[in-house]
Design an enzyme around this catalytic site. Structure first.
Site, PDB file in Angstrom:
ATOM      1  N   THR A  35     -16.378  -6.187  48.248  1.00  0.00           N
ATOM      2  CA  THR A  35     -16.489  -6.860  49.542  1.00  0.00           C
ATOM      3  C   THR A  35     -16.682  -5.873  50.698  1.00  0.00           C
ATOM      4  OG1 THR A  35     -15.195  -8.709  48.700  1.00  0.00           O
ATOM      5  CG2 THR A  35     -15.366  -8.517  51.092  1.00  0.00           C
ATOM      6  N   GLU A  94     -23.182  -6.003  58.216  1.00  0.00           N
ATOM      7  CA  GLU A  94     -23.037  -5.473  59.567  1.00  0.00           C
ATOM      8  C   GLU A  94     -24.238  -4.607  59.950  1.00  0.00           C
ATOM      9  OE1 GLU A  94     -19.658  -4.138  62.651  1.00  0.00           O
ATOM     10  OE2 GLU A  94     -19.308  -3.582  60.563  1.00  0.00           O
ATOM     11  N   GLY A 101     -19.471  -3.586  66.791  1.00  0.00           N
ATOM     12  CA  GLY A 101     -18.888  -4.709  66.084  1.00  0.00           C
ATOM     13  C   GLY A 101     -17.515  -5.043  66.632  1.00  0.00           C
ATOM     14  N   HIS A 125     -16.933 -14.015  50.691  1.00  0.00           N
ATOM     15  CA  HIS A 125     -17.634 -13.432  49.542  1.00  0.00           C
ATOM     16  C   HIS A 125     -17.549 -14.470  48.427  1.00  0.00           C
ATOM     17  CE1 HIS A 125     -18.304  -9.480  47.066  1.00  0.00           C
ATOM     18  NE2 HIS A 125     -19.124 -10.440  46.705  1.00  0.00           N
ATOM     19  N   ARG A 147     -20.801  -9.021  67.796  1.00  0.00           N
ATOM     20  CA  ARG A 147     -21.073  -7.703  68.362  1.00  0.00           C
ATOM     21  C   ARG A 147     -21.018  -7.828  69.879  1.00  0.00           C
ATOM     22  NH1 ARG A 147     -22.153  -4.377  64.658  1.00  0.00           N
ATOM     23  NH2 ARG A 147     -22.867  -2.742  66.072  1.00  0.00           N
TER      24      ARG A 147
END
Length: 129
Positions: free
Chosen positions: A36, A44, A63, A70, A116
């Protein structure tokens, strides 16, 4: 900061899972499947590219939040396509990207959102958050 970007700015990247990408290698689990942490890093990275049209001279994005599920294991050698779709319009300095990942069969591997913030690069690096 720019205010409007079309869906044409959706970003996608294709990755092949290696031993270095596994949960075992990353310390996030004990099995040799896509970890993950690596999946989130790939997602990202796609948002960084998708955010570029929202920045002006001297600006970048950082970020601020990750909300990702997942959904499916991907073995070593498996193909994963990650996608980031920018918001259609924004007037704020916060951007929320819809992200998803699919395997070689088009089955969902992950879905979620990544936030973001648009920042002045110089001021950010000087600690003037």
């Amino acid at each position: 900061m720019r205010d409007e970007v079309s869906d044409a700015h959706q970003v996608s990247d294709v990755h092949r899972v290696t031993d270095a990408d596994t949960a075992r290698a990353l310390g996030s689990g004990e099995v040799p499947v896509l970890g993950t942490p690596r999946l989130i890093a790939w997602l990202e990275a796609a948002t960084v590219r998708a955010a570029a049209p929202f920045t002006g001279p001297g600006e970048t994005t950082v970020g601020t939040a990750v909300r990702v599920r997942h959904l499916r294991a991907t073995p070593v050698g498996g193909r994963v396509e990650v996608m980031a779709r920018p918001p259609a319009r924004t007037g704020a300095r916060r951007l929320t990207f819809a992200v998803r990942a699919v395997d070689a069969q088009g089955l969902p591997v992950a879905e979620g959102e990544i936030d973001r913030a648009v920042v002045d690069r110089r001021r950010f690096l000087e600690g003037d958050l």
